[in-house]
Motif scaffolding. Structure first.
Motif, PDB file in Angstrom:
ATOM      1  N   THR A 218     -43.458 -14.854   0.364  1.00  0.00           N
ATOM      2  CA  THR A 218     -44.260 -15.490   1.398  1.00  0.00           C
ATOM      3  C   THR A 218     -43.407 -16.155   2.476  1.00  0.00           C
ATOM      4  O   THR A 218     -43.927 -16.562   3.525  1.00  0.00           O
ATOM      5  CB  THR A 218     -45.168 -16.562   0.771  1.00  0.00           C
ATOM      6  OG1 THR A 218     -44.360 -17.496   0.035  1.00  0.00           O
ATOM      7  CG2 THR A 218     -46.175 -15.930  -0.170  1.00  0.00           C
ATOM      8  N   LYS A 219     -42.090 -16.242   2.225  1.00  0.00           N
ATOM      9  CA  LYS A 219     -41.202 -16.914   3.172  1.00  0.00           C
ATOM     10  C   LYS A 219     -40.214 -15.964   3.853  1.00  0.00           C
ATOM     11  O   LYS A 219     -39.401 -16.395   4.658  1.00  0.00           O
ATOM     12  CB  LYS A 219     -40.400 -18.016   2.464  1.00  0.00           C
ATOM     13  CG  LYS A 219     -41.265 -19.133   1.869  1.00  0.00           C
ATOM     14  CD  LYS A 219     -40.378 -20.225   1.296  1.00  0.00           C
ATOM     15  CE  LYS A 219     -41.207 -21.381   0.729  1.00  0.00           C
ATOM     16  NZ  LYS A 219     -41.802 -21.058  -0.561  1.00  0.00           N
ATOM     17  N   LEU A 220     -40.270 -14.685   3.525  1.00  0.00           N
ATOM     18  CA  LEU A 220     -39.283 -13.741   4.055  1.00  0.00           C
ATOM     19  C   LEU A 220     -39.208 -13.761   5.580  1.00  0.00           C
ATOM     20  O   LEU A 220     -38.128 -13.634   6.162  1.00  0.00           O
ATOM     21  CB  LEU A 220     -39.589 -12.316   3.569  1.00  0.00           C
ATOM     22  CG  LEU A 220     -39.300 -12.008   2.096  1.00  0.00           C
ATOM     23  CD1 LEU A 220     -39.710 -10.584   1.764  1.00  0.00           C
ATOM     24  CD2 LEU A 220     -37.831 -12.235   1.757  1.00  0.00           C
ATOM     25  N   ASN A 221     -40.350 -13.929   6.237  1.00  0.00           N
ATOM     26  CA  ASN A 221     -40.339 -13.901   7.706  1.00  0.00           C
ATOM     27  C   ASN A 221     -39.724 -15.167   8.316  1.00  0.00           C
ATOM     28  O   ASN A 221     -39.546 -15.255   9.524  1.00  0.00           O
ATOM     29  CB  ASN A 221     -41.746 -13.679   8.263  1.00  0.00           C
ATOM     30  CG  ASN A 221     -42.708 -14.789   7.889  1.00  0.00           C
ATOM     31  OD1 ASN A 221     -42.495 -15.497   6.915  1.00  0.00           O
ATOM     32  ND2 ASN A 221     -43.778 -14.920   8.652  1.00  0.00           N
ATOM     33  N   HIS A 222     -39.369 -16.138   7.455  1.00  0.00           N
ATOM     34  CA  HIS A 222     -38.685 -17.346   7.929  1.00  0.00           C
ATOM     35  C   HIS A 222     -37.169 -17.261   7.728  1.00  0.00           C
ATOM     36  O   HIS A 222     -36.441 -18.140   8.180  1.00  0.00           O
ATOM     37  CB  HIS A 222     -39.219 -18.584   7.201  1.00  0.00           C
ATOM     38  CG  HIS A 222     -40.665 -18.877   7.487  1.00  0.00           C
ATOM     39  ND1 HIS A 222     -41.106 -19.329   8.708  1.00  0.00           N
ATOM     40  CD2 HIS A 222     -41.765 -18.761   6.694  1.00  0.00           C
ATOM     41  CE1 HIS A 222     -42.413 -19.491   8.668  1.00  0.00           C
ATOM     42  NE2 HIS A 222     -42.844 -19.151   7.461  1.00  0.00           N
ATOM     43  N   PHE A 223     -36.704 -16.213   7.036  1.00  0.00           N
ATOM     44  CA  PHE A 223     -35.271 -16.040   6.818  1.00  0.00           C
ATOM     45  C   PHE A 223     -34.649 -15.301   8.002  1.00  0.00           C
ATOM     46  O   PHE A 223     -35.298 -14.465   8.633  1.00  0.00           O
ATOM     47  CB  PHE A 223     -34.997 -15.231   5.549  1.00  0.00           C
ATOM     48  CG  PHE A 223     -35.500 -15.856   4.271  1.00  0.00           C
ATOM     49  CD1 PHE A 223     -35.796 -17.210   4.204  1.00  0.00           C
ATOM     50  CD2 PHE A 223     -35.673 -15.087   3.133  1.00  0.00           C
ATOM     51  CE1 PHE A 223     -36.249 -17.779   3.024  1.00  0.00           C
ATOM     52  CE2 PHE A 223     -36.123 -15.642   1.950  1.00  0.00           C
ATOM     53  CZ  PHE A 223     -36.419 -16.995   1.894  1.00  0.00           C
ATOM     54  N   ARG A 224     -33.384 -15.579   8.283  1.00  0.00           N
ATOM     55  CA  ARG A 224     -32.673 -14.903   9.373  1.00  0.00           C
ATOM     56  C   ARG A 224     -32.063 -13.596   8.872  1.00  0.00           C
ATOM     57  O   ARG A 224     -31.304 -13.589   7.905  1.00  0.00           O
ATOM     58  CB  ARG A 224     -31.594 -15.827   9.937  1.00  0.00           C
ATOM     59  CG  ARG A 224     -32.155 -17.031  10.699  1.00  0.00           C
ATOM     60  CD  ARG A 224     -31.080 -18.068  10.950  1.00  0.00           C
ATOM     61  NE  ARG A 224     -30.598 -18.635   9.691  1.00  0.00           N
ATOM     62  CZ  ARG A 224     -29.487 -19.346   9.576  1.00  0.00           C
ATOM     63  NH1 ARG A 224     -28.714 -19.555  10.621  1.00  0.00           N
ATOM     64  NH2 ARG A 224     -29.130 -19.843   8.398  1.00  0.00           N
ATOM     65  N   GLU A 225     -32.395 -12.520   9.573  1.00  0.00           N
ATOM     66  CA  GLU A 225     -31.976 -11.187   9.150  1.00  0.00           C
ATOM     67  C   GLU A 225     -30.528 -10.901   9.537  1.00  0.00           C
ATOM     68  O   GLU A 225     -30.012 -11.397  10.538  1.00  0.00           O
ATOM     69  CB  GLU A 225     -32.883 -10.128   9.770  1.00  0.00           C
ATOM     70  CG  GLU A 225     -32.652  -8.728   9.204  1.00  0.00           C
ATOM     71  CD  GLU A 225     -33.532  -7.673   9.860  1.00  0.00           C
ATOM     72  OE1 GLU A 225     -34.276  -7.003   9.141  1.00  0.00           O
ATOM     73  OE2 GLU A 225     -33.465  -7.524  11.096  1.00  0.00           O
ATOM     74  N   CYS A 226     -29.879 -10.084   8.733  1.00  0.00           N
ATOM     75  CA  CYS A 226     -28.515  -9.614   9.031  1.00  0.00           C
ATOM     76  C   CYS A 226     -28.237  -8.399   8.153  1.00  0.00           C
ATOM     77  O   CYS A 226     -29.070  -8.004   7.332  1.00  0.00           O
ATOM     78  CB  CYS A 226     -27.496 -10.719   8.762  1.00  0.00           C
ATOM     79  SG  CYS A 226     -27.358 -11.166   7.010  1.00  0.00           S
TER      80      CYS A 226
END
Length: 378
Positions: A218-226
């Motif tokens: 539920t929080k994946l879209n709040h993590f910074r992608e790399c």
């Protein structure tokens, strides 16, 4: 093909080249004269330590004499674009100053080659690469100091930060949606639970998967992608002796191996994966996380949401490693000693973390990270 079928296929299609065939492959594809080959341990590919003969007829008499021949399994070999991108990322990082291998070019001036072999009943194709052999001891072989853990955490951050500027026409191949080793795919482990007995271990895995679904997905879209290396484990980091400015003996990283698990992920994935693998051989596993976290955050401070997910992500990586090792052992029982390295301590460490609980473990990690003080903002 379902994800479960794909994983089983990968395990069943591990290459089985003999030493003689491996030697002939190096000579025919790369044009190098082989003096000796030795098998190296591997998960589902096949690796050989290759020694090259240097003669006055050799075109590059001053070049390296030791290489690693990597033969990808037949399933991975169906995605040559992915392997090419991974190979170019190794060269990119080497050019940026990281201790990665260099790639030997084929006689056709490529860094990979697709080789077809008639197995009698069918034609099988394998992507082959030849990389320079990196000397050094695996970090699993030594007692790891807090300083080295800090350095490994910082290394993980440097890798991800440097890969921000990595460009390749086929870089999108790193978006591996159903890749079982990407941390966002922890729920896919449910397909492999039959590899475990119906006991406490299986209950622990199911508990972590439930928590992951509720508190991480539920929080994946709040993590910074790399782009993640994705497998900075204690056998993929090489070290060599070093001395500090004060003359104290220690170790420094001298090599980074195995980029086969590279994929798009998040910064917080990389630090969690690194913490988990640095815990494996530690006599004080719970203490490890704070030192790795301090090193990582000296370059990439985590957000509050990312920090709050680290505990469950570390637990989740333990689950991935333990479940998939049990599954692979069913398919490759002859490779059990290599496949079960993590399981020797992994179950105990995972259970300890869950028994202590997130709050207690985080207090240790975050207090340790704070103890580095000004170093964290370097």
């Amino acid at each position: 093909m379902s994800c479960g079928d794909e994983q089983q296929s990968r395990a069943l299609t591990k290459p089985t080249f003999s030493d003689v065939h491996a030697s002939a492959l190096v000579e025919s594809v790369f044009g190098l004269k082989v003096s000796k080959v030795q098998p190296l341990p591997s998960y589902d590919d096949q690796n050989f330590h290759v020694y090259i003969s240097r003669t006055k007829d050799t075109s590059a008499p001053d070049g390296p004499t030791e290489y690693v021949l990597k033969i990808s399994n037949t399933e991975s070999s169906k995605t040559p674009d992915l392997i090419e991108v991974q190979s170019h990322s190794i060269l990119f990082l080497r050019a940026a100053g990281f201790p990665t291998a260099s790639m030997c070019r084929t006689k056709g001036d490529n860094i990979t080659s697709l080789v077809s072999v008639d197995s009698g009943s069918e034609i099988k194709s394998y992507v082959v690469r030849l990389m320079t052999y990196l000397p050094g001891r695996r970090i699993a072989e030594v007692s790891v100091s807090p300083r080295l853990l800090y350095d490994v955490g910082r290394l993980a951050a440097r890798l991800d930060k440097t890969l921000e500027t990595f460009h390749h026409p086929k870089v999108s191949s790193l978006r591996r949606e159903n890749f079982i080793w990407n941390l966002k795919n922890v729920p896919l482990l449910e397909k492999y639970l039959d590899a475990l007995d119906r006991n406490r271990n299986r209950e622990i895995i199911q508990q972590v998967i439930r928590l992951f679904k509720d508190e991480v997905m539920t929080k994946l879209n709040h993590f910074r992608e790399c782009i993640n290396h994705g497998d900075l484990n204690d056998h993929n980091i090489l070290i060599e002796p070093s001395k500090s400015a004060t003359g104290d003996a220690g170790y420094q990283v001298s090599g980074i191996l195995d980029f086969d698990d590279m994929s798009y992920g998040y910064y917080v994935f990389e630090v969690a994966i690194t913490i988990m693998y640095m815990m494996i051989e530690s006599e004080s596993p719970i203490q490890v996380g704070g030192h790795v976290l301090a090193g990582f955050e000296s370059l990439i401070p985590l957000t509050a949401v990312e920090r709050g997910a680290v505990f469950l992500l570390v637990c989740s990586r333990f689950c991935q490693s333990l479940v998939m090792a049990a599954h692979a052992c069913q398919l490759q029982p002859e490779n059990k000693d290599y496949l079960m390295v993590t399981a020797k301590t992994g179950w105990k460490h995972l259970e300890l973390m869950l028994d202590m609980g997130q709050k207690a473990v985080e207090e240790i990690w975050f207090e340790t990270a704070r103890s580095y003080g000004s170093e964290v903002s370097l």
